[in-house]
Scaffold this active site. Structure first.
Site, mmCIF file in Angstrom:
data_model
loop_
_atom_site.group_PDB
_atom_site.id
_atom_site.type_symbol
_atom_site.label_atom_id
_atom_site.label_comp_id
_atom_site.label_asym_id
_atom_site.label_seq_id
_atom_site.Cartn_x
_atom_site.Cartn_y
_atom_site.Cartn_z
ATOM 1 N N ARG A 252 -4.352 -9.723 4.462
ATOM 2 C CA ARG A 252 -4.754 -9.729 3.033
ATOM 3 C C ARG A 252 -3.538 -9.302 2.221
ATOM 4 O O ARG A 252 -3.098 -8.161 2.315
ATOM 5 C CB ARG A 252 -5.931 -8.764 2.849
ATOM 6 N N LYS B 233 0.822 -1.233 0.000
ATOM 7 C CA LYS B 233 0.000 0.000 0.000
ATOM 8 C C LYS B 233 0.841 1.261 0.000
ATOM 9 O O LYS B 233 2.014 1.262 0.372
ATOM 10 C CB LYS B 233 -0.977 -0.049 1.169
#
Ligand code: HH2
Length: 261
Positions: free
Chosen positions: A239, A205
């Site tokens: 995840r 991210k």
């Protein structure tokens, strides 16, 4: 939880698995590498992304769900905000709905999840993917996110979803600055104290990119560091794009932490 984006435009793996054959090959690889859950999505929710109609999401994900249902030891999760997409994926054999809007986007999704008796991931997001990174604001990010998820948990229980079927996710990168993401990671014990499993998505991210100045493909080490911290602070489900490396790293964390003897 291995990420399987059947999309042309996801921020890191967009266009890699957008044919059914490529998606199935990727699913098999992630299963072999140690994934317990495969999270199948047909809509990118990266900052700035426009919504994808349910018909198009179904066209992307259903061949993959149908081919994998009953053919893998992994649980299948459908990453969608749409009740129509969730309903068809669950009817075809998916086990979990992962909704980045915590069942607020589509008013029918809570009853669909309750009717199928499946797992639900409730994630916090401020705004929508299109708008969320425009000046996110909180009174106190940890207080606000925990209070929001506590309220969404109560709504789901009221809709007939079993409390043992719900996981909570602080939504890293969904309407948060770098500092707000870091505060949420430090505050994970507060979220874990609500009593549901905590899921977290950190893989590649942009807050990691901001901290180590690397492009998405080169953020693995930064992500593993953050994930080790998250697990020690109470996260249960990660995840991730990089299943093999994550499993190895978390095996060491579990051994050191005494949860794997
Ligand atoms: N992050 C993304 C998508 N879905 N679901 C949960 N529960 N938690 C997350 O942090 C999360 C999520 C975004 O990542 P990715 O799927 O890799 O990219 P894109 O949205 O561009 O497809």
């Amino acid at each position: 939880m291995g990420i399987l984006n059947v999309t042309p435009d996801s921020f890191s793996d967009g266009g890699r698995h957008d044919s059914s054959d490529a998606a199935l090959a990727r699913a098999r690889t992630m299963e072999e590498e140690g994934a317990s859950i495969l999270d199948i999505g047909g809509e990118s929710t990266r900052p700035g992304a426009a919504p994808v109609p349910a018909e198009e999401q179904l066209r992307r994900v259903m061949p993959v769900v149908q081919a994998l249902a009953g053919q893998t030891s992994c649980l299948l999760s459908i990453d969608t905000r749409s009740a129509a997409v969730a309903d068809q994926a669950l009817a075809a054999g998916a086990h979990i709905v992962n909704d980045v809007s915590a069942l607020t986007h589509d008013p029918d999704l809570a009853s669909v999840a309750a009717a199928h008796g499946v797992g639900v991931v409730l994630m916090h997001m401020q705004g929508t993917p299109e708008t969320m990174q425009r000046e996110p604001r909180y009174r106190d990010v940890v207080d606000d996110v925990v209070a929001y998820l506590e309220e969404r948990l109560a709504v789901c229980l009221g809709a007939g979803i079993d409390s043992g079927h719900i996981a909570l996710d602080p939504g890293v990168g969904f309407g948060k600055t770098v500092e707000q993401n870091l505060a949420l990671l430090r505050g994970l014990p507060r979220l874990a104290a609500l009593g549901c499993p905590v899921l977290i998505g950190l893989s590649r991210k942009s807050f990691l990119g901001a901290l180590v100045a690397r492009e998405p493909e080169a953020r693995l080490a930064a992500g593993l560091g953050a994930q080790a911290f998250a697990v020690l602070r109470g996260a249960h489900i990660l995840r991730v794009h990089d299943v093999k490396e994550t499993c190895d790293a978390m095996r060491i964390v579990d051994i050191l932490d005494g949860t794997d003897s």
